[in-house]
Design a protein around this motif. Structure first.
Motif, PDB file in Angstrom:
ATOM      1  N   GLY A  62     -23.826   8.616  -0.805  1.00 50.62           N
ATOM      2  CA  GLY A  62     -24.849   8.296   0.193  1.00 50.62           C
ATOM      3  C   GLY A  62     -24.510   8.924   1.538  1.00 50.62           C
ATOM      4  N   THR A  63     -24.934   8.244   2.592  1.00 49.84           N
ATOM      5  CA  THR A  63     -24.783   8.789   3.945  1.00 49.84           C
ATOM      6  C   THR A  63     -23.327   8.756   4.383  1.00 49.84           C
ATOM      7  OG1 THR A  63     -26.959   7.924   4.441  1.00 49.84           O
ATOM      8  CG2 THR A  63     -25.595   8.501   6.327  1.00 49.84           C
ATOM      9  N   THR A  64     -22.826   9.921   4.790  1.00 47.76           N
ATOM     10  CA  THR A  64     -21.426   9.981   5.249  1.00 47.76           C
ATOM     11  C   THR A  64     -21.311  10.726   6.584  1.00 47.76           C
ATOM     12  OG1 THR A  64     -21.094  12.048   4.070  1.00 47.76           O
ATOM     13  CG2 THR A  64     -20.474  10.057   2.887  1.00 47.76           C
ATOM     14  N   ASN A  65     -22.420  11.311   7.018  1.00 49.68           N
ATOM     15  CA  ASN A  65     -22.303  12.251   8.137  1.00 49.68           C
ATOM     16  C   ASN A  65     -22.306  11.603   9.520  1.00 49.68           C
ATOM     17  OD1 ASN A  65     -24.871  11.436   8.317  1.00 49.68           O
ATOM     18  ND2 ASN A  65     -25.845  13.455   8.091  1.00 49.68           N
ATOM     19  N   PHE A  66     -22.184  10.279   9.577  1.00 45.14           N
ATOM     20  CA  PHE A  66     -22.218   9.612  10.874  1.00 45.14           C
ATOM     21  C   PHE A  66     -20.878   9.697  11.600  1.00 45.14           C
ATOM     22  CE2 PHE A  66     -21.492   6.693   7.395  1.00 45.14           C
ATOM     23  CZ  PHE A  66     -20.297   6.102   7.765  1.00 45.14           C
ATOM     24  N   SER A  67     -19.813  10.039  10.856  1.00 44.70           N
ATOM     25  CA  SER A  67     -18.504  10.171  11.511  1.00 44.70           C
ATOM     26  C   SER A  67     -17.603  11.071  10.695  1.00 44.70           C
ATOM     27  CB  SER A  67     -17.844   8.796  11.645  1.00 44.70           C
ATOM     28  OG  SER A  67     -16.476   8.950  11.976  1.00 44.70           O
ATOM     29  N   GLU A  68     -16.901  11.959  11.398  1.00 40.03           N
ATOM     30  CA  GLU A  68     -15.925  12.818  10.707  1.00 40.03           C
ATOM     31  C   GLU A  68     -14.750  12.009  10.190  1.00 40.03           C
ATOM     32  OE1 GLU A  68     -14.773  15.860  13.399  1.00 40.03           O
ATOM     33  OE2 GLU A  68     -16.686  16.933  13.158  1.00 40.03           O
ATOM     34  N   LYS A  69     -14.590  10.829  10.734  1.00 42.73           N
ATOM     35  CA  LYS A  69     -13.435  10.012  10.339  1.00 42.73           C
ATOM     36  C   LYS A  69     -13.740   9.088   9.161  1.00 42.73           C
ATOM     37  CE  LYS A  69     -10.692   9.902  14.476  1.00 42.73           C
ATOM     38  NZ  LYS A  69     -10.156   9.044  15.541  1.00 42.73           N
ATOM     39  N   PHE A  70     -14.949   9.187   8.622  1.00 41.08           N
ATOM     40  CA  PHE A  70     -15.294   8.363   7.451  1.00 41.08           C
ATOM     41  C   PHE A  70     -14.584   8.987   6.252  1.00 41.08           C
ATOM     42  CE2 PHE A  70     -18.336   6.948   4.085  1.00 41.08           C
ATOM     43  CZ  PHE A  70     -18.188   5.579   4.288  1.00 41.08           C
ATOM     44  N   SER A  71     -13.402   8.458   5.942  1.00 41.12           N
ATOM     45  CA  SER A  71     -12.522   9.085   4.953  1.00 41.12           C
ATOM     46  C   SER A  71     -13.139   9.058   3.559  1.00 41.12           C
ATOM     47  CB  SER A  71     -11.170   8.379   4.953  1.00 41.12           C
ATOM     48  OG  SER A  71     -11.354   6.973   5.056  1.00 41.12           O
ATOM     49  N   PRO A  72     -12.946  10.133   2.769  1.00 38.32           N
ATOM     50  CA  PRO A  72     -13.671  10.283   1.506  1.00 38.32           C
ATOM     51  C   PRO A  72     -13.220   9.361   0.376  1.00 38.32           C
ATOM     52  CG  PRO A  72     -12.214  12.163   1.890  1.00 38.32           C
ATOM     53  CD  PRO A  72     -12.191  11.333   3.144  1.00 38.32           C
ATOM     54  N   TYR A  73     -11.925   9.119   0.240  1.00 36.06           N
ATOM     55  CA  TYR A  73     -11.488   8.280  -0.885  1.00 36.06           C
ATOM     56  C   TYR A  73     -10.201   7.546  -0.534  1.00 36.06           C
ATOM     57  CZ  TYR A  73      -8.113  11.978  -1.795  1.00 36.06           C
ATOM     58  OH  TYR A  73      -7.097  12.881  -1.658  1.00 36.06           O
ATOM     59  N   HIS A  74      -9.928   6.485  -1.293  1.00 37.61           N
ATOM     60  CA  HIS A  74      -8.706   5.705  -1.084  1.00 37.61           C
ATOM     61  C   HIS A  74      -8.111   5.365  -2.426  1.00 37.61           C
ATOM     62  CE1 HIS A  74     -11.473   5.056   2.313  1.00 37.61           C
ATOM     63  NE2 HIS A  74     -10.447   5.643   2.867  1.00 37.61           N
ATOM     64  N   GLN A  75      -6.797   5.284  -2.484  1.00 39.48           N
ATOM     65  CA  GLN A  75      -6.180   5.037  -3.772  1.00 39.48           C
ATOM     66  C   GLN A  75      -4.888   4.264  -3.640  1.00 39.48           C
ATOM     67  OE1 GLN A  75      -5.927   9.060  -5.127  1.00 39.48           O
ATOM     68  NE2 GLN A  75      -3.918   9.384  -4.204  1.00 39.48           N
ATOM     69  N   ILE A  76      -4.489   3.685  -4.750  1.00 41.75           N
ATOM     70  CA  ILE A  76      -3.234   2.930  -4.783  1.00 41.75           C
ATOM     71  C   ILE A  76      -2.600   3.133  -6.149  1.00 41.75           C
ATOM     72  CG2 ILE A  76      -4.703   0.875  -5.225  1.00 41.75           C
ATOM     73  CD1 ILE A  76      -1.209   0.548  -3.867  1.00 41.75           C
ATOM     74  N   THR A  77      -1.308   3.366  -6.146  1.00 39.10           N
ATOM     75  CA  THR A  77      -0.571   3.439  -7.406  1.00 39.10           C
ATOM     76  C   THR A  77      -0.123   2.037  -7.764  1.00 39.10           C
ATOM     77  OG1 THR A  77       0.142   5.663  -6.929  1.00 39.10           O
ATOM     78  CG2 THR A  77       1.488   4.417  -8.487  1.00 39.10           C
ATOM     79  N   LEU A  78      -0.540   1.570  -8.920  1.00 35.89           N
ATOM     80  CA  LEU A  78      -0.170   0.212  -9.317  1.00 35.89           C
ATOM     81  C   LEU A  78       1.296   0.187  -9.728  1.00 35.89           C
ATOM     82  CD1 LEU A  78      -3.257  -0.831 -11.479  1.00 35.89           C
ATOM     83  CD2 LEU A  78      -2.848  -1.241  -9.055  1.00 35.89           C
ATOM     84  N   PRO A  79       1.999  -0.902  -9.438  1.00 36.74           N
ATOM     85  CA  PRO A  79       3.365  -1.035  -9.951  1.00 36.74           C
ATOM     86  C   PRO A  79       3.363  -1.038 -11.486  1.00 36.74           C
ATOM     87  CG  PRO A  79       2.689  -2.987  -8.676  1.00 36.74           C
ATOM     88  CD  PRO A  79       1.562  -2.023  -8.641  1.00 36.74           C
ATOM     89  N   SER A  80       4.462  -1.249 -12.104  1.00 39.54           N
ATOM     90  CA  SER A  80       4.626  -1.016 -13.545  1.00 39.54           C
ATOM     91  C   SER A  80       3.476  -1.515 -14.423  1.00 39.54           C
ATOM     92  CB  SER A  80       5.927  -1.645 -14.018  1.00 39.54           C
ATOM     93  OG  SER A  80       5.958  -2.978 -13.560  1.00 39.54           O
ATOM     94  N   VAL A  81       2.819  -2.606 -14.021  1.00 40.34           N
ATOM     95  CA  VAL A  81       1.689  -3.063 -14.834  1.00 40.34           C
ATOM     96  C   VAL A  81       0.680  -1.931 -15.009  1.00 40.34           C
ATOM     97  CG1 VAL A  81       1.686  -5.540 -14.425  1.00 40.34           C
ATOM     98  CG2 VAL A  81       0.730  -4.013 -12.708  1.00 40.34           C
ATOM     99  N   GLY A  82       0.097  -1.857 -16.148  1.00 36.85           N
ATOM    100  CA  GLY A  82      -0.932  -0.849 -16.379  1.00 36.85           C
ATOM    101  C   GLY A  82      -0.387   0.453 -16.955  1.00 36.85           C
ATOM    102  N   SER A  83       0.922   0.547 -17.215  1.00 40.07           N
ATOM    103  CA  SER A  83       1.464   1.806 -17.703  1.00 40.07           C
ATOM    104  C   SER A  83       1.019   2.093 -19.147  1.00 40.07           C
ATOM    105  CB  SER A  83       2.987   1.794 -17.621  1.00 40.07           C
ATOM    106  OG  SER A  83       3.458   0.684 -18.347  1.00 40.07           O
ATOM    107  N   ASP A  84       0.480   1.059 -19.827  1.00 31.15           N
ATOM    108  CA  ASP A  84       0.001   1.275 -21.191  1.00 31.15           C
ATOM    109  C   ASP A  84      -1.410   1.865 -21.220  1.00 31.15           C
ATOM    110  OD1 ASP A  84      -1.321  -0.826 -20.125  1.00 31.15           O
ATOM    111  OD2 ASP A  84      -0.968  -2.226 -21.769  1.00 31.15           O
TER     112      ASP A  84
END
Ligand code: FRU
Length: 540
Positions: free
Chosen positions: A462-484
């Motif tokens: 959707g609309t993103t052009n209102f600010s150059e600082k509107f960062s595109p994506y965010h992520q987190i590496t989960l600790p050991s859970v989820g390795s399967d």
């Protein structure tokens, strides 16, 4: 009145505080000029497409930090930073909304309005049950708000100074009187960045403890009082964790360690800029409090990478959260602002700007290296969301290197979703929400097996052009859970936000985004192999 804006960069802010411009002179008042309460629950429309249905917003105008959060006589009160006059930061006042379920909010008259002498910055609220302050009576004890006075012209302190003040209500939070002896706590010499009082009752010492910040010095200051009016210095907390911006809105809370009788103290602290997702963010520290001093254990050192600090949220839009005083249950229930000072003033919503995140409940667990917080949608809010009917699900879909449209059942603009991903032989799998009919845009929530990364990508949503600082994506590496290769995500999608709780709240990503009105599709996808995917959705 325009005061030094606390959200400029530290250097600009210090310069700005020397040159304050005065432009608005309202009569000093404590009572409320705003119209009657508005009905609970609003729906987005094509002309107000980003109006949340399950999150607190003001009917119109700007809102930021939650303040004075209290549960009293079965009602949740949220006061908050509010501009009664415009859809941008300024004239900071305390707005007020109430709820019985933490999802449906009813707007009340403005509680305390900015005047030419003083803006009402962030703070907190407690019930003075024993009337220790003397501001009420034994039969009618006062509700006491502690807030930051940000002084203008002809205020009690020099223009630009910030100090802590008291206001009280004898009618359950509807009307407010300012205490005549304000400010009740001031630094000498006066300081332009001394703010954000949060108070709790310290049972072993039989006194109240207040945490505040000197924001631009990255220091939390602790004080104590027996009457909420006279405060004595206790100690400072500093020199740990991320330091890349202002420290704001601190809180110290005692928590049970899950599954044991042990207790720990947790310091919640907002930082802006310098957060893990860029701009505003919230870090926390776990340790001990002896009635005078908070000592963090295993805290990241200030020069460590940001990822060594502990973060309450890995998205860009979770800030200034405080717990609700007197909320039922053992666990702290937090309300946070779903915004980021990097771009909050530019987001394209009108006639309102700013919303709160869904209230969440915190659990403290012993992790591999140190204590960690887990977050979940607060029980009362979850129950309210689950009362909505019309749930739909698709179970054990096998998706092979493709994108699969979930069809007409999954087209609600706001939904509570449980997503189970089993990346049997694939590299990455996930869900696309608010997808356009040509499939060119959509919010992408994904999990990558090898790196155990949960990612929310709003770059083509959707609309993103209102600010150059509107960062595109965010992520987190989960600790050991989820390795399967299996992961479960609880996703709260609202008209202009998403909150992703990964793997029982090990990590959360809260992001605002501004999808096209007509984009209502949902799809699941699997890259480079097979995934088994189950989706359960409840339209809100
Ligand atoms: C945090 C904050 C607080 C301040 C308030 C002003 O977002 O900067 O430190 O009290 O907002 O609106």
């Amino acid at each position: 009145m325009a005061y030094p804006n606390p959200h400029l960069s530290r250097r600009r802010m210090l310069a700005a505080s020397a040159a304050v411009v005065v432009s608005f002179a309202a009569a000093s008042c404590t009572a409320s000029p705003t119209p009657a309460p508005t009905p609970a629950g609003r729906t987005p429309t094509a002309s107000d497409p980003w109006r949340p249905v399950a999150h607190l917003t003001a009917e119109k105008n700007w809102l930021n930090d939650p303040n004075g959060l209290i549960h009293h006589n079965g009602t949740y009160h949220a006061f908050y930073q509010y501009n009664p006059r415009a859809n941008s930061w300024g004239n900071m006042s305390w707005g007020h909304s109430t709820s019985t379920d933490l999802v449906h909010w009813e707007q009340q008259p403005v509680a305390m309005e900015a005047s030419g002498e003083e803006e009402i910055f962030s703070g907190c609220m407690v019930m003075d049950t024993n009337n220790a302050s003397g501001l009420g009576s034994a039969e009618n004890p006062p509700m006491v708000a502690l807030y930051t006075s940000a002084y203008g012209k002809n205020g009690a302190l020099p223009q630009g100074a910030q100090a802590q003040s008291v206001a009280y209500s004898l009618d359950g939070g509807t009307t407010w009187q300012k205490y005549r002896g304000n400010p009740v706590l001031n630094l000498a010499p006066t300081n332009n960045n001394f703010r954000d009082p949060k108070v709790f009752w310290y049972e072993p010492g039989q006194y109240w403890v207040m945490t505040t910040v000197v924001a631009d010095a990255q220091v939390v200051k602790l004080f104590k009082s027996t009457d909420l009016l006279h405060w004595d210095y206790l100690s400072d907390f500093s020199g740990a964790g991320a330091q890349g911006g202002l420290w704001e809105v601190p809180e110290l809370v005692q928590m049970n360690v899950d599954g044991s009788t042990a207790k720990k103290w947790v310091m919640l602290l907002s930082i802006n800029p310098g957060g893990i997702a860029g701009g505003s963010g919230m870090q926390y520290f776990v340790g001990e409090f002896d009635g005078t001093r908070f000592t963090a254990e295993n805290a990241a050192s200030p020069d460590a990478p940001l990822s060594d600090s502990q973060w309450l949220d890995h998205g860009a839009d979770y800030y200034a959260a405080n717990s609700i005083s007197g909320a039922p249950g053992e666990k702290p229930v937090l309300l946070g602002w779903m915004g980021n000072w990097d771009y909050a003033q530019n987001v394209p919503t009108t006639p309102w700007r700013g919303s709160m995140a869904i209230p969440r409940e915190l659990t403290l667990v012993r992790g591999e290296r140190r204590y960690e917080l887990r977050s979940a949608i607060a029980t009362a809010a979850r129950e309210a969301l689950e009362r909505r009917s019309g749930e739909v699900s698709k179970k054990n879909l096998t998706v092979t290197s493709s994108i699969q449209d979930l069809g007409a059942d999954f087209t609600a603009r706001s939904q509570l979703i449980e997503l189970d991903l089993d990346l049997t032989s694939s590299r990455e799998a996930g869900l696309i929400l608010r997808q356009s009919s040509d499939a060119k845009s959509g919010l992408r929530i994904s999990y990558t097996k090898e790196t155990r990364t949960v990612k929310v990508d709003r770059s083509h949503a959707g609309t993103t052009n209102f600010s150059e600082k509107f960062s595109p994506y965010h992520q987190i590496t989960l600790p050991s859970v989820g390795s399967d290769g299996k992961v479960r995500l609880t996703i709260l999608l609202d008209s202009s936000s998403v909150e992703v709780f990964a793997q029982d709240g090990v990590a959360v990503i809260s992001d605002t985004f501004f999808p096209d009105w007509d984009a209502t599709g949902s799809s699941v996808f699997s890259l480079d192999g097979d995934s088994t995917i189950s989706v359960h959705s409840r339209p809100l």
